[in-house]
Design a protein around this motif. Sequence first.
Motif, PDB file in Angstrom:
ATOM      1  N   VAL A 206      30.571-136.313 -38.148  1.00  0.00           N
ATOM      2  CA  VAL A 206      30.066-136.989 -37.084  1.00  0.00           C
ATOM      3  C   VAL A 206      28.874-136.566 -36.409  1.00  0.00           C
ATOM      4  O   VAL A 206      28.854-135.225 -36.118  1.00  0.00           O
ATOM      5  N   ALA A 207      27.906-137.158 -36.146  1.00  0.00           N
ATOM      6  CA  ALA A 207      26.738-136.708 -35.431  1.00  0.00           C
ATOM      7  C   ALA A 207      26.412-137.401 -34.294  1.00  0.00           C
ATOM      8  O   ALA A 207      26.197-138.512 -34.710  1.00  0.00           O
ATOM      9  N   THR A 208      26.391-136.827 -33.183  1.00  0.00           N
ATOM     10  CA  THR A 208      25.782-137.545 -31.984  1.00  0.00           C
ATOM     11  C   THR A 208      24.543-137.023 -31.677  1.00  0.00           C
ATOM     12  O   THR A 208      24.417-135.777 -31.439  1.00  0.00           O
ATOM     13  N   GLY A 209      23.752-137.826 -30.874  1.00  0.00           N
ATOM     14  CA  GLY A 209      22.384-137.309 -30.307  1.00  0.00           C
ATOM     15  C   GLY A 209      21.643-136.416 -31.681  1.00  0.00           C
ATOM     16  O   GLY A 209      21.002-135.421 -31.177  1.00  0.00           O
ATOM     17  N   PRO A 210      21.607-136.989 -32.798  1.00  0.00           N
ATOM     18  CA  PRO A 210      21.177-135.801 -33.959  1.00  0.00           C
ATOM     19  C   PRO A 210      19.776-135.535 -33.913  1.00  0.00           C
ATOM     20  O   PRO A 210      19.158-136.494 -33.812  1.00  0.00           O
ATOM     21  N   ALA A 211      19.249-134.229 -33.711  1.00  0.00           N
ATOM     22  CA  ALA A 211      17.828-133.991 -33.920  1.00  0.00           C
ATOM     23  C   ALA A 211      17.247-134.535 -35.088  1.00  0.00           C
ATOM     24  O   ALA A 211      17.923-134.082 -36.397  1.00  0.00           O
ATOM     25  N   SER A 212      16.572-135.247 -35.311  1.00  0.00           N
ATOM     26  CA  SER A 212      15.719-135.785 -36.502  1.00  0.00           C
ATOM     27  C   SER A 212      14.175-136.395 -36.123  1.00  0.00           C
ATOM     28  O   SER A 212      13.975-136.500 -35.096  1.00  0.00           O
TER      29      SER A 212
END
Length: 377
Positions: A206-212
């Motif tokens: 689960v990834a929220t607001g992921p840096a990318s």
Amino acid sequence: MTRRAVITLVSTALLATAPLAGSAVADPPPAAGAPGTVVSNEALPRHLWLDGAASARRLTYWTQDSDGNPALSTGAIFVPAGTPPPGGWPVVSWEHGTVGVGDDCAPSTAGRSPRDMSYLGTWMKQGYAVVATDYIGLGTPGVHAYLDGRAEAHAGIDMVRAARAVDDSLASRWVAIGQSQGGGAAVFTASLATRYAPELDYRGAVATGPASNVVEAFSLIGPAGPAIRSAHLTAYATYVLNGLKAARPAFDLDSYLSPVGRDLVSDAQTLCFTPLADRAEGVTVNQLFSRPLAEGDFVATARPVMDVPMSGYDRPLFIGQGTNDSDVPFPMTAKLIADLELNGVRPEAHIYPGKDHDGTVYASQPDSIPFVARLFA
């Protein structure tokens, strides 16, 4: 001397047992262990415990940087109260958001934000043990290589190995969960977990607001660029630059910085996020630079470190993003999702209208809790 040897020597200086009284010779220094090998295991102070934890420990353990060299990380284990289910407590490996790059910022010693304490406490109440890496360099030798995604993923995976080595109530079944910096780390984790630790039973992420798309964004920045007036973004920028220098020491960072940039990047090596954002107030992102980041070797150096992988995803991946997020703007995550789909990856994407960076953490749980429960069904 090789980088591996330097790491081992520095680590030895910190960890070797002191000489006995009256003796001139110290005990033999510890050698670098296999990933997940525990170096120290101590009780976590009670004020740092999550609600619902029956026990909490702080570990120092071996992991690997993004080049496969041995490195030390610290982290915490939180075990729920009660009797574990058959096979042991399923594990959530928490990969935290931005706190800083200096030792004083490590969550296992500095503590966690009320948001993270509440969020992780909710996962514990669902019946999961929580293990939480600090990442390499936060409380261990060297500057933390901020947004070095593979190094962060390795630390998160090896935290599961280390936790299971000291507590046999933890299952081999686990998921990665992360927000912001940790959201990006969770996506990296999703791309390599089953290959990096095949003996564990990785179920998904689960990834929220992921840096990318960080390199894409930074390649547009330079002294003549728009004056982005956000102390948070200026602080993030200094951590990105410090992280790249830590990951790739040969990178000529100073050649890109203005005098203001040099001062703030230097301060960022020790200041945690809130005081650094206060220090950055009134400094726009473009004022950090003396020349555009599109010039020279910034892009070529940063891409292998920070670009999210487009393959390797063999378990379900949840991505949550708020439309009003000003720390990780919605278009960056929309591009991540689109790029993954173009490469045959089908993340379960959830968009939260009107939610900002913090708000997305809470807004996502009605969706992410049943998502994770299905992974363990």
